[in-house]
Scaffold this motif. Structure first.
Motif, mmCIF file in Angstrom:
data_model
loop_
_atom_site.group_PDB
_atom_site.id
_atom_site.type_symbol
_atom_site.label_atom_id
_atom_site.label_comp_id
_atom_site.label_asym_id
_atom_site.label_seq_id
_atom_site.Cartn_x
_atom_site.Cartn_y
_atom_site.Cartn_z
ATOM 1 N N THR A 9 0.827 -1.209 0.000
ATOM 2 C CA THR A 9 0.000 0.000 0.000
ATOM 3 C C THR A 9 0.862 1.259 0.000
ATOM 4 O O THR A 9 1.976 1.257 0.530
ATOM 5 C CB THR A 9 -0.966 0.007 1.201
ATOM 6 N N TYR A 10 0.305 2.302 -0.596
ATOM 7 C CA TYR A 10 0.997 3.591 -0.676
ATOM 8 C C TYR A 10 -0.043 4.705 -0.750
ATOM 9 O O TYR A 10 -0.739 4.851 -1.757
ATOM 10 C CB TYR A 10 1.916 3.632 -1.911
ATOM 11 N N ASN A 11 -0.176 5.460 0.346
ATOM 12 C CA ASN A 11 -1.041 6.647 0.401
ATOM 13 C C ASN A 11 -2.485 6.358 -0.011
ATOM 14 O O ASN A 11 -3.120 7.152 -0.702
ATOM 15 C CB ASN A 11 -0.470 7.760 -0.480
ATOM 16 N N ARG A 12 -3.020 5.220 0.437
ATOM 17 C CA ARG A 12 -4.411 4.873 0.109
ATOM 18 C C ARG A 12 -5.135 4.347 1.346
ATOM 19 O O ARG A 12 -5.677 3.249 1.346
ATOM 20 C CB ARG A 12 -4.445 3.806 -0.990
ATOM 21 N N VAL A 13 -5.161 5.148 2.381
ATOM 22 C CA VAL A 13 -5.731 4.683 3.644
ATOM 23 C C VAL A 13 -7.211 4.348 3.495
ATOM 24 O O VAL A 13 -7.683 3.307 3.990
ATOM 25 C CB VAL A 13 -5.512 5.736 4.753
ATOM 26 N N THR A 14 -7.970 5.193 2.805
ATOM 27 C CA THR A 14 -9.406 4.940 2.649
ATOM 28 C C THR A 14 -9.654 3.658 1.864
ATOM 29 O O THR A 14 -10.481 2.818 2.254
ATOM 30 C CB THR A 14 -10.095 6.125 1.953
ATOM 31 N N ALA A 15 -8.952 3.492 0.755
ATOM 32 C CA ALA A 15 -9.117 2.283 -0.055
ATOM 33 C C ALA A 15 -8.669 1.052 0.716
ATOM 34 O O ALA A 15 -9.320 -0.003 0.663
ATOM 35 C CB ALA A 15 -8.328 2.420 -1.349
ATOM 36 N N ALA A 36 2.419 -4.185 3.611
ATOM 37 C CA ALA A 36 3.676 -3.445 3.477
ATOM 38 C C ALA A 36 3.323 -2.016 3.104
ATOM 39 O O ALA A 36 2.793 -1.756 2.025
ATOM 40 C CB ALA A 36 4.575 -4.082 2.427
ATOM 41 N N ASP A 37 3.594 -1.089 4.007
ATOM 42 C CA ASP A 37 3.149 0.294 3.871
ATOM 43 C C ASP A 37 4.336 1.198 3.538
ATOM 44 O O ASP A 37 5.332 1.220 4.259
ATOM 45 C CB ASP A 37 2.494 0.736 5.182
ATOM 46 N N ASP A 95 -4.195 -2.691 -2.947
ATOM 47 C CA ASP A 95 -4.862 -2.007 -1.842
ATOM 48 C C ASP A 95 -6.124 -1.262 -2.271
ATOM 49 O O ASP A 95 -6.640 -0.427 -1.519
ATOM 50 C CB ASP A 95 -3.893 -1.030 -1.161
ATOM 51 N N ASP A 96 -6.632 -1.568 -3.473
ATOM 52 C CA ASP A 96 -7.875 -0.945 -3.938
ATOM 53 C C ASP A 96 -8.785 -2.007 -4.550
ATOM 54 O O ASP A 96 -9.411 -1.800 -5.580
ATOM 55 C CB ASP A 96 -7.592 0.167 -4.943
ATOM 56 N N VAL A 97 -8.852 -3.171 -3.878
ATOM 57 C CA VAL A 97 -9.621 -4.313 -4.372
ATOM 58 C C VAL A 97 -10.586 -4.777 -3.283
ATOM 59 O O VAL A 97 -10.215 -4.859 -2.106
ATOM 60 C CB VAL A 97 -8.682 -5.479 -4.765
ATOM 61 N N ILE A 98 -11.810 -5.078 -3.677
ATOM 62 C CA ILE A 98 -12.819 -5.617 -2.760
ATOM 63 C C ILE A 98 -13.218 -7.005 -3.236
ATOM 64 O O ILE A 98 -13.496 -7.199 -4.424
ATOM 65 C CB ILE A 98 -14.053 -4.698 -2.695
ATOM 66 N N LEU A 99 -13.257 -7.953 -2.313
ATOM 67 C CA LEU A 99 -13.565 -9.339 -2.656
ATOM 68 C C LEU A 99 -14.960 -9.739 -2.188
ATOM 69 O O LEU A 99 -15.400 -9.359 -1.101
ATOM 70 C CB LEU A 99 -12.557 -10.289 -2.004
ATOM 71 N N GLU A 100 -15.628 -10.568 -3.008
ATOM 72 C CA GLU A 100 -16.828 -11.256 -2.562
ATOM 73 C C GLU A 100 -16.434 -12.226 -1.436
ATOM 74 O O GLU A 100 -15.279 -12.671 -1.353
ATOM 75 C CB GLU A 100 -17.446 -12.044 -3.719
ATOM 76 N N PRO A 101 -17.381 -12.585 -0.550
ATOM 77 C CA PRO A 101 -17.032 -13.420 0.607
ATOM 78 C C PRO A 101 -16.447 -14.789 0.287
ATOM 79 O O PRO A 101 -15.725 -15.351 1.115
ATOM 80 C CB PRO A 101 -18.376 -13.564 1.341
ATOM 81 N N ASP A 102 -16.733 -15.343 -0.888
ATOM 82 C CA ASP A 102 -16.275 -16.701 -1.191
ATOM 83 C C ASP A 102 -14.988 -16.753 -2.005
ATOM 84 O O ASP A 102 -14.549 -17.834 -2.397
ATOM 85 C CB ASP A 102 -17.367 -17.471 -1.938
ATOM 86 N N VAL A 103 -14.359 -15.609 -2.250
ATOM 87 C CA VAL A 103 -13.230 -15.568 -3.190
ATOM 88 C C VAL A 103 -12.039 -16.384 -2.712
ATOM 89 O O VAL A 103 -11.483 -17.193 -3.466
ATOM 90 C CB VAL A 103 -12.825 -14.115 -3.496
ATOM 91 N N THR A 250 -3.649 5.215 -10.661
ATOM 92 C CA THR A 250 -2.485 4.422 -10.286
ATOM 93 C C THR A 250 -1.528 5.231 -9.416
ATOM 94 O O THR A 250 -1.397 6.448 -9.568
ATOM 95 C CB THR A 250 -1.743 3.920 -11.537
ATOM 96 N N THR A 251 -0.868 4.548 -8.508
ATOM 97 C CA THR A 251 0.164 5.199 -7.693
ATOM 98 C C THR A 251 1.539 5.035 -8.334
ATOM 99 O O THR A 251 2.527 5.542 -7.823
ATOM 100 C CB THR A 251 0.194 4.600 -6.273
ATOM 101 N N ILE A 252 1.599 4.294 -9.451
ATOM 102 C CA ILE A 252 2.857 4.139 -10.202
ATOM 103 C C ILE A 252 2.735 4.990 -11.457
ATOM 104 O O ILE A 252 2.237 4.545 -12.489
ATOM 105 C CB ILE A 252 3.122 2.657 -10.545
ATOM 106 N N GLU A 253 3.156 6.221 -11.355
ATOM 107 C CA GLU A 253 2.939 7.176 -12.441
ATOM 108 C C GLU A 253 3.936 7.005 -13.582
ATOM 109 O O GLU A 253 3.589 7.162 -14.753
ATOM 110 C CB GLU A 253 2.985 8.604 -11.892
ATOM 111 N N ASN A 254 5.190 6.710 -13.256
ATOM 112 C CA ASN A 254 6.207 6.521 -14.290
ATOM 113 C C ASN A 254 6.190 5.055 -14.719
ATOM 114 O O ASN A 254 6.625 4.162 -14.000
ATOM 115 C CB ASN A 254 7.589 6.897 -13.748
ATOM 116 N N ARG A 255 5.676 4.806 -15.939
ATOM 117 C CA ARG A 255 5.513 3.429 -16.422
ATOM 118 C C ARG A 255 6.373 3.189 -17.671
ATOM 119 O O ARG A 255 6.055 2.322 -18.488
ATOM 120 C CB ARG A 255 4.031 3.155 -16.696
#
Length: 270
Positions: A9-15, A36-37, A95-103, A250-255
């Motif tokens: 994670t990087y600067n995404r506390v809410t997510a 890993a923060d 750090d910006d993913v939501i899972l269904e309960p059975d995943v 994205t938090t990875i701006e330089n790609r």
């Protein structure tokens, strides 16, 4: 411990709070969570994160949040997590993913059925729910056991990736009436955002230790690890997906440096 859930994670506390909260409802319970923060403000100091972590721990799920500095690229961040994994299986989640309960239960079942290196669930972008793209919905199912594949950028198999764009995987599952109880395995170029690895196999093929060979600013590190793992043990996607993307920038701006193209550049040029 059967599964370690690993979250960079990087600067995404809410997510991150949303991601962790969804883990509270998982039907499979034998897992721990390792974060890993690298944020400028520690996620562990946030009151919402603290409460969600307490809730997970109340139900028997240990949570550890580690700071990982200095920042040396996302591949090093993932290797840092792999070094701390205690599970027979390692589920990497963004750090910006939501899972269904059975995943977690479904992914574990699928990977146990195969002697493969990883199983992935493509992320569904729900803002694309009504954006149906038939031209990106080609899917190749595994009809027997999953087998190793050698895949490189710009090979024919590389063109499987559009299936994971937008909400394509959701639309394909609907069109083919594939339910979670009758999930199927399909061929992939790679999977981003939600991947369950066999921890020993991932370590055996080097994990993300190639981070030292890459510039600090890069992307595609998960792709490179999967290509190496697929070549020896095979890997696959699972449909339907129960993983949803919060669709944050994205938090990875330089790609500019794409890890698989950089790493395999000599092979690709031949």
């Amino acid at each position: 411990m059967e599964v370690s859930i690993l979250i960079p994670t990087y600067n995404r506390v809410t997510a991150l709070a949303a991601t962790l909260t969804a883990l509270c409802a998982q039907t499979f319970k034998d897992f721990n969570v390792i974060v890993a923060d690298q944020g400028e403000v520690s996620a562990a100091s946030d009151g919402t994160i603290q409460t969600v972590c307490r809730l997970l721990e109340l139900h028997g799920t240990p949570v550890r949040i580690h700071q990982n500095f200095p920042r040396r690229g996302i591949a090093q961040q993932r290797q840092f997590l792999l070094d701390k994994s205690e599970g027979r299986y390692s589920l990497y989640m963004d750090d910006d993913v939501i899972l269904e309960p059975d995943v977690v239960e479904r992914m574990l079942k699928a990977l146990r059925e195969e002697n493969a290196g990883f199983a992935g669930m493509a992320l569904v972008g729900l803002s694309y729910f009504h954006d149906v793209r038939p031209h990106q919905q080609q899917i190749e199912f595994w009809n027997g056991m999953v087998e190793p594949e050698r895949i490189r950028p710009h090979t024919p198999q590389w063109n499987r990736y559009p299936l994971h764009n937008a909400a394509n995987i959701h639309h394909v599952a609907e069109k083919l009436s594939i339910s979670p109880k009758e999930q199927r395995k399909y061929k992939v170029a790679w999977v981003g955002g939600c991947i369950l690895y066999d921890t020993q196999k991932l370590r055996e093929t080097g994990g993300f230790s190639f981070w030292e060979e890459l510039p600090a600013e890069h992307c595609g590190e998960d792709v490179l690890a999967q290509l190496k793992l697929m070549e020896k043990y095979g890997g696959f996607g699972i449909i339907p997906s129960g993983a949803y993307h919060l669709e944050l920038p994205t938090t990875i701006e330089n790609r500019e440096v794409n890890a698989p193209e950089y790493y395999f550049q000599q092979e690709i040029s031949e």
